[in-house]
Design an enzyme around this catalytic site. Structure first.
Site, PDB file in Angstrom:
ATOM      1  N   SER A 153      10.956 -10.499   4.205  1.00  0.00           N
ATOM      2  CA  SER A 153      11.049  -9.888   5.500  1.00  0.00           C
ATOM      3  C   SER A 153      12.470 -10.459   6.156  1.00  0.00           C
ATOM      4  O   SER A 153      13.603 -10.014   5.518  1.00  0.00           O
ATOM      5  CB  SER A 153       9.957 -10.652   6.183  1.00  0.00           C
ATOM      6  OG  SER A 153       9.984 -10.063   7.576  1.00  0.00           O
ATOM      7  N   ASP A 194       3.209  -1.113   5.342  1.00  0.00           N
ATOM      8  CA  ASP A 194       4.180  -1.716   6.134  1.00  0.00           C
ATOM      9  C   ASP A 194       5.174  -0.747   6.586  1.00  0.00           C
ATOM     10  O   ASP A 194       5.724   0.129   6.007  1.00  0.00           O
ATOM     11  CB  ASP A 194       5.034  -2.767   5.110  1.00  0.00           C
ATOM     12  CG  ASP A 194       6.106  -3.459   5.642  1.00  0.00           C
ATOM     13  OD1 ASP A 194       6.333  -3.418   6.884  1.00  0.00           O
ATOM     14  OD2 ASP A 194       6.765  -4.144   4.870  1.00  0.00           O
ATOM     15  N   HIS A 197       2.599  -5.956   5.200  1.00  0.00           N
ATOM     16  CA  HIS A 197       3.655  -6.774   5.392  1.00  0.00           C
ATOM     17  C   HIS A 197       3.341  -8.221   5.375  1.00  0.00           C
ATOM     18  O   HIS A 197       2.485  -8.598   6.108  1.00  0.00           O
ATOM     19  CB  HIS A 197       4.467  -6.472   6.660  1.00  0.00           C
ATOM     20  CG  HIS A 197       5.761  -7.092   7.004  1.00  0.00           C
ATOM     21  ND1 HIS A 197       7.299  -6.874   6.371  1.00  0.00           N
ATOM     22  CD2 HIS A 197       5.985  -8.367   7.512  1.00  0.00           C
ATOM     23  CE1 HIS A 197       7.952  -7.687   6.766  1.00  0.00           C
ATOM     24  NE2 HIS A 197       7.457  -8.377   7.372  1.00  0.00           N
TER      25      HIS A 197
END
Length: 310
Positions: free
Chosen positions: A153, A251, A281
């Site tokens: 991320s 995501d 995600h």
């Protein structure tokens, strides 16, 4: 493919976010409360706390040695958390799995967080630790082959930015970049990528939450037009390290990660894009206990070790 049923069960139990602005201290405390006890963590040969002295100050790191050996490849890991969450503890299990499956010594970086620390504090810490790892290779037992970087991320943002920064500085020792569902474009216009609309709601990370979650970083001076903030905005990707870009089907950030991987390929970089069906995600951090979603650690091992053998 629909969301994995085990993920779906958990998503269905999540409460609505509280009204009002985000509270970093409360959210960090909530994360800390979910950290596994030391006795319940994946055992490795050694796990050590250390402090890296850099031009910007001291940076805490945690060093994971998978097995006893004469030498190791090195993997420097940057945790996610929208630049204001995450810690050495919240992502300890990710670092352990990376070490175990790859056989590399993993150095996890406790970089400075927003909003307490303005841009580019966190990025500077990550880059400085990579340089330190190369300089201290002998004491770390580095075999002189792989010096990889990885992040999930926002940690993937840092990994991509560190790779670019190192290239521009003429520091060519980084051999691999591994980006787990990276955040590569901090311009959150919902029309920029189809996945921002396709996966806007119901999958954990929601498109409407991207701006507020990243606001602490952006308000600290990080300009979304800066390629060190939004790596996908870098014009020339030639010469960057080989890349493994892992994305999740459900995501909002899926398409920017895959576009970046494709642009790397077009620039002549050896890049692999791997989309995980049924995933959302954060799946490597949150759902690696599901066998299908532990597989990225094996994929990383194959990526690192195949290239090290060349």
């Amino acid at each position: 493919m629909t969301i994995h049923p085990e993920i779906g069960k958990i998503l269905a139990t999540l409460p609505a976010p509280p009204p009002g602005p985000l509270n970093p201290a409360a959210m960090r405390a909530g994360e800390a409360a979910q950290v596994a006890l030391p006795a319940d963590r994946l055992p490795l040969h050694a796990v050590e706390e250390a402090t890296v002295v850099t031009p910007h100050g001291e940076v805490p790191v945690r060093i994971y040695t998978p097995v006893e050996a004469d030498a190791y490849g090195l993997l420097v890991y940057f945790h996610g958390g929208a630049f204001f969450l995450g810690s050495l503890d919240t992502h300890d299990h990710v670092a352990r799995a990376l070490a175990k499956e790859s056989g590399h010594k993993v150095i996890s970086v406790g970089y400075r967080l927003a909003p307490e620390h303005a841009f580019p504090a966190g990025l500077d810490d990550c880059y400085a630790v990579v340089r330190w790892a190369a300089e201290q290779g002998e004491s770390l037992g580095w075999d002189g082959k792989n010096l990889a970087i990885a992040g999930d991320s926002s940690g993937g943002t840092f990994a991509a930015a560190v790779a670019a920064k190192a290239h521009d500085d003429g520091f060519e020792k980084i051999t691999h970049q591994i980006l787990f569902y990276p955040s590569l474009d901090l311009d959150f216009d919902v029309d920029r990528y189809a996945s921002l609309r396709e996966n806007a709601e119901g999958y954990g990370l929601e498109t409407a939450g991207l701006a507020p979650f990243n606001s602490f970083y952006l308000d600290s001076g990080a300009d979304p037009a800066d390629p060190l903030v939004s790596p996908i905005k870098r014009g020339d990707l030639t010469g960057l390290p080989p890349a493994l870009v892992i994305t999740a089907e459900h995501d909002p950030l899926r398409d920017e990660g895959e576009l970046y991987g494709q642009r790397l390929k077009e620039a002549g970089v050896d890049a692999r894009i791997s989309r995980y069906s049924g995933a959302n995600h954060g799946f490597v951090q949150n759902f690696s206990w599901i066998p299908d979603f532990y597989r990225p650690f094996h994929e990383v091992a194959g990526f690192l070790n195949a290239r090290a053998a060349k």
